[in-house]
Design a protein around this motif. Structure first.
Motif, PDB file in Angstrom:
ATOM      1  N   ALA A  91     -22.487 -58.410 -26.016  1.00  0.00           N
ATOM      2  CA  ALA A  91     -22.958 -58.463 -24.588  1.00  0.00           C
ATOM      3  C   ALA A  91     -24.199 -57.330 -24.324  1.00  0.00           C
ATOM      4  O   ALA A  91     -24.229 -56.445 -24.999  1.00  0.00           O
ATOM      5  N   ASP A  92     -24.963 -57.882 -23.675  1.00  0.00           N
ATOM      6  CA  ASP A  92     -26.070 -57.152 -23.194  1.00  0.00           C
ATOM      7  C   ASP A  92     -25.827 -55.965 -22.468  1.00  0.00           C
ATOM      8  O   ASP A  92     -24.844 -55.952 -21.449  1.00  0.00           O
ATOM      9  N   LYS A  93     -26.383 -54.877 -22.796  1.00  0.00           N
ATOM     10  CA  LYS A  93     -26.059 -53.578 -22.133  1.00  0.00           C
ATOM     11  C   LYS A  93     -25.923 -53.617 -20.492  1.00  0.00           C
ATOM     12  O   LYS A  93     -25.319 -52.884 -19.782  1.00  0.00           O
ATOM     13  N   ASP A  94     -27.193 -54.468 -20.059  1.00  0.00           N
ATOM     14  CA  ASP A  94     -27.362 -54.589 -18.508  1.00  0.00           C
ATOM     15  C   ASP A  94     -26.548 -55.584 -17.855  1.00  0.00           C
ATOM     16  O   ASP A  94     -26.723 -55.784 -16.680  1.00  0.00           O
ATOM     17  N   THR A  95     -25.657 -56.421 -18.569  1.00  0.00           N
ATOM     18  CA  THR A  95     -24.887 -57.417 -17.851  1.00  0.00           C
ATOM     19  C   THR A  95     -23.759 -56.548 -16.964  1.00  0.00           C
ATOM     20  O   THR A  95     -23.527 -55.358 -17.584  1.00  0.00           O
ATOM     21  N   TYR A  96     -23.407 -57.233 -16.025  1.00  0.00           N
ATOM     22  CA  TYR A  96     -22.396 -56.414 -15.184  1.00  0.00           C
ATOM     23  C   TYR A  96     -21.103 -56.501 -15.973  1.00  0.00           C
ATOM     24  O   TYR A  96     -20.656 -57.496 -16.704  1.00  0.00           O
ATOM     25  N   TYR A  97     -20.210 -55.519 -15.924  1.00  0.00           N
ATOM     26  CA  TYR A  97     -18.956 -55.511 -16.782  1.00  0.00           C
ATOM     27  C   TYR A  97     -18.078 -56.598 -16.236  1.00  0.00           C
ATOM     28  O   TYR A  97     -17.198 -57.093 -17.309  1.00  0.00           O
ATOM     29  N   LYS A 229     -19.122 -52.567  -9.740  1.00  0.00           N
ATOM     30  CA  LYS A 229     -20.579 -52.581  -9.855  1.00  0.00           C
ATOM     31  C   LYS A 229     -21.349 -52.169 -11.120  1.00  0.00           C
ATOM     32  O   LYS A 229     -22.445 -52.143 -11.309  1.00  0.00           O
ATOM     33  N   MET A 230     -20.364 -51.513 -12.018  1.00  0.00           N
ATOM     34  CA  MET A 230     -21.118 -50.856 -13.152  1.00  0.00           C
ATOM     35  C   MET A 230     -21.461 -51.981 -14.099  1.00  0.00           C
ATOM     36  O   MET A 230     -21.133 -53.007 -14.192  1.00  0.00           O
ATOM     37  N   TYR A 232     -22.128 -53.097 -18.079  1.00  0.00           N
ATOM     38  CA  TYR A 232     -21.366 -53.061 -19.434  1.00  0.00           C
ATOM     39  C   TYR A 232     -21.673 -51.606 -20.158  1.00  0.00           C
ATOM     40  O   TYR A 232     -20.726 -51.033 -20.954  1.00  0.00           O
ATOM     41  N   ASP A 233     -23.079 -51.314 -20.091  1.00  0.00           N
ATOM     42  CA  ASP A 233     -23.527 -50.079 -20.809  1.00  0.00           C
ATOM     43  C   ASP A 233     -22.856 -48.701 -20.281  1.00  0.00           C
ATOM     44  O   ASP A 233     -22.301 -47.990 -20.939  1.00  0.00           O
ATOM     45  N   ILE A 234     -22.347 -48.744 -18.961  1.00  0.00           N
ATOM     46  CA  ILE A 234     -21.647 -47.593 -18.674  1.00  0.00           C
ATOM     47  C   ILE A 234     -20.218 -47.629 -18.852  1.00  0.00           C
ATOM     48  O   ILE A 234     -19.592 -46.594 -19.340  1.00  0.00           O
ATOM     49  N   TYR A 235     -19.682 -48.842 -19.001  1.00  0.00           N
ATOM     50  CA  TYR A 235     -18.313 -49.058 -19.419  1.00  0.00           C
ATOM     51  C   TYR A 235     -18.201 -48.512 -21.050  1.00  0.00           C
ATOM     52  O   TYR A 235     -17.297 -47.833 -21.346  1.00  0.00           O
ATOM     53  N   SER A 259      -7.568 -55.349 -14.644  1.00  0.00           N
ATOM     54  CA  SER A 259      -8.726 -56.213 -14.314  1.00  0.00           C
ATOM     55  C   SER A 259      -9.086 -56.005 -12.954  1.00  0.00           C
ATOM     56  O   SER A 259      -8.289 -55.710 -11.885  1.00  0.00           O
ATOM     57  N   ARG A 260     -10.186 -56.371 -12.472  1.00  0.00           N
ATOM     58  CA  ARG A 260     -10.820 -56.289 -11.165  1.00  0.00           C
ATOM     59  C   ARG A 260      -9.856 -57.223 -10.261  1.00  0.00           C
ATOM     60  O   ARG A 260      -9.523 -56.841  -8.997  1.00  0.00           O
TER      61      ARG A 260
END
Length: 273
Positions: A91-97, A229-230, A232-235, A259-260
Motif C-alpha cells: 500500500a502506498d504510504k500516502d493513501t488514507y488508512y 483522517k490519518m 497509512y504512513d502514520i498508522y 474498525s472505523r
C-alpha cells in the motif's frame, strides 16, 4: 532450488507491479521478515495506490470485489497450503488508512487472516510487518463463517475466548462481548498522529517508546481505535515502533483493532467497551 525459484518470481512480480501502479511503501523502522527454509509459503499480493485503486494478482478491481476474488484463489490451493497462506499488502504510504482498512475487511471476508504489510522498497522481500487480522468483519460472509466454525468443532478445534469476543463485536453482539471482556485486563489506545498516540485518554509521545511500553506491557491485549483522517504512513509508523519495542523486550504485542465503521455503529448505539 524450488525455494530460490519461488523467491525470484516473487521479486520480479513485485517489482513490475509496484512500478506499474506507482507505489511508495512506508518505512520499515527496523522490522524484518524471514521465511522458513523448510517449506514454501504461498503468497498472494494486493496492491493499493495512493488514490485507493486496487490490484490483486495482476487484476484491477474495486475494493468491494477483492474478498470474492481472494476466496476464489484461496480455494484453488491445497488445504494444507491454505493454513500457511500470507497475503502481502503493498500500500502506498500516502493513501488514507481507511482504504487499507477496507482491504483488510475484504481479506477477513475471504478468511485470509495472515497478512504482511510490505515496507521499505518494493524489491526488498524481507522488509515488512506480519499481522493476524480479526476473524470477523462487518463484510463477513456469515454462512461461510458458520461453515468454518462447524468444521473446526468437528475437528475438535476450540475457539479462544478473545477471538470469540472479537467475533461478537463485529456481529454486533455487544453484551456477549462485554461479558468476555470482564475476564481480561486491557487498555484502549488511539493511533493519533505521527508524533503522538493516546492511551486511556492520555497522550504519549512516540519518541518515548519505553514509557509507552511500560504503560502497556502488563495488559492481556490493547484495543485500538484509529484516526479516520490519518494516512497509512502514520498508522504504520505507530505499529512498527510498538512492535519493535515489544519485540526488544521479548513480549508479544496483542492488538485488537476496532474498525472505523464498527466504531460509528458503537457510538450510534451508545456502546462502550
Amino acid at each position: 532450488m524450488r525455494k530460490r525459484i519461488y523467491l525470484i518470481l516473487l521479486f520480479v512480480s513485485c517489482f513490475v507491479f509496484g512500478q506499474e501502479i506507482d507505489i511508495t511503501l512506508p518505512k520499515s523502522y527496523g522490522n524484518k521478515i524471514s521465511f522458513s527454509n523448510q517449506f514454501i509459503t504461498p503468497l498472494f499480493n494486493v496492491y493499493l495506490n495512493k488514490n485507493g485503486k486496487v490490484r490483486f494478482e495482476n487484476i484491477d478491481l474495486s475494493i468491494e470485489q477483492l474478498g470474492d476474488s481472494i476466496h476464489k484463489y484461496v480455494n484453488k490451493l491445497d488445504p494444507i497450503n491454505r493454513i500457511s497462506l500470507i497475503i502481502q499488502i503493498y500500500a502506498d504510504k500516502d493513501t488514507y488508512y481507511s482504504n487499507v482498512e477496507k482491504v483488510k475487511s475484504q481479506m477477513t471476508k475471504a478468511l485470509a487472516l495472515r497478512a504482511m504489510y510490505r515496507t521499505g522498497i518494493v524489491e526488498d522481500i524481507n522488509s515488512g510487518i506480519m499481522v493476524r487480522l480479526n476473524g470477523t468483519s462487518l463484510d463477513s460472509d456469515y454462512k461461510l463463517l458458520e461453515s468454518m466454525k462447524e468444521i473446526n468443532q468437528n475437528m475438535g478445534v476450540g475457539q479462544d475466548s478473545i477471538f470469540e469476543m472479537i467475533d461478537n463485536l463485529y456481529e454486533l453482539k455487544f453484551n456477549k462481548a462485554k461479558a468476555i471482556l470482564k475476564s481480561y485486563k486491557y487498555k484502549k489506545m488511539k493511533i493519533y498522529s505521527n508524533k503522538k498516540l493516546i492511551i486511556n485518554g492520555e497522550k504519549y509521545n512516540l519518541n518515548d517508546m519505553q514509557k509507552i511500553f511500560k504503560e502497556l506491557k502488563n495488559v492481556d491485549f490493547i484495543i485500538t481505535y484509529l484516526n479516520p483522517k490519518m494516512t497509512y504512513d502514520i498508522y504504520l509508523k505507530n505499529l512498527a515502533l510498538l512492535k519493535k519495542v515489544f519485540k526488544e523486550n521479548n513480549i508479544f504485542l496483542p492488538i485488537i483493532e476496532i474498525s472505523r465503521d464498527l466504531e460509528k455503529i458503537m457510538k450510534k448505539r451508545k456502546q462502550e467497551i
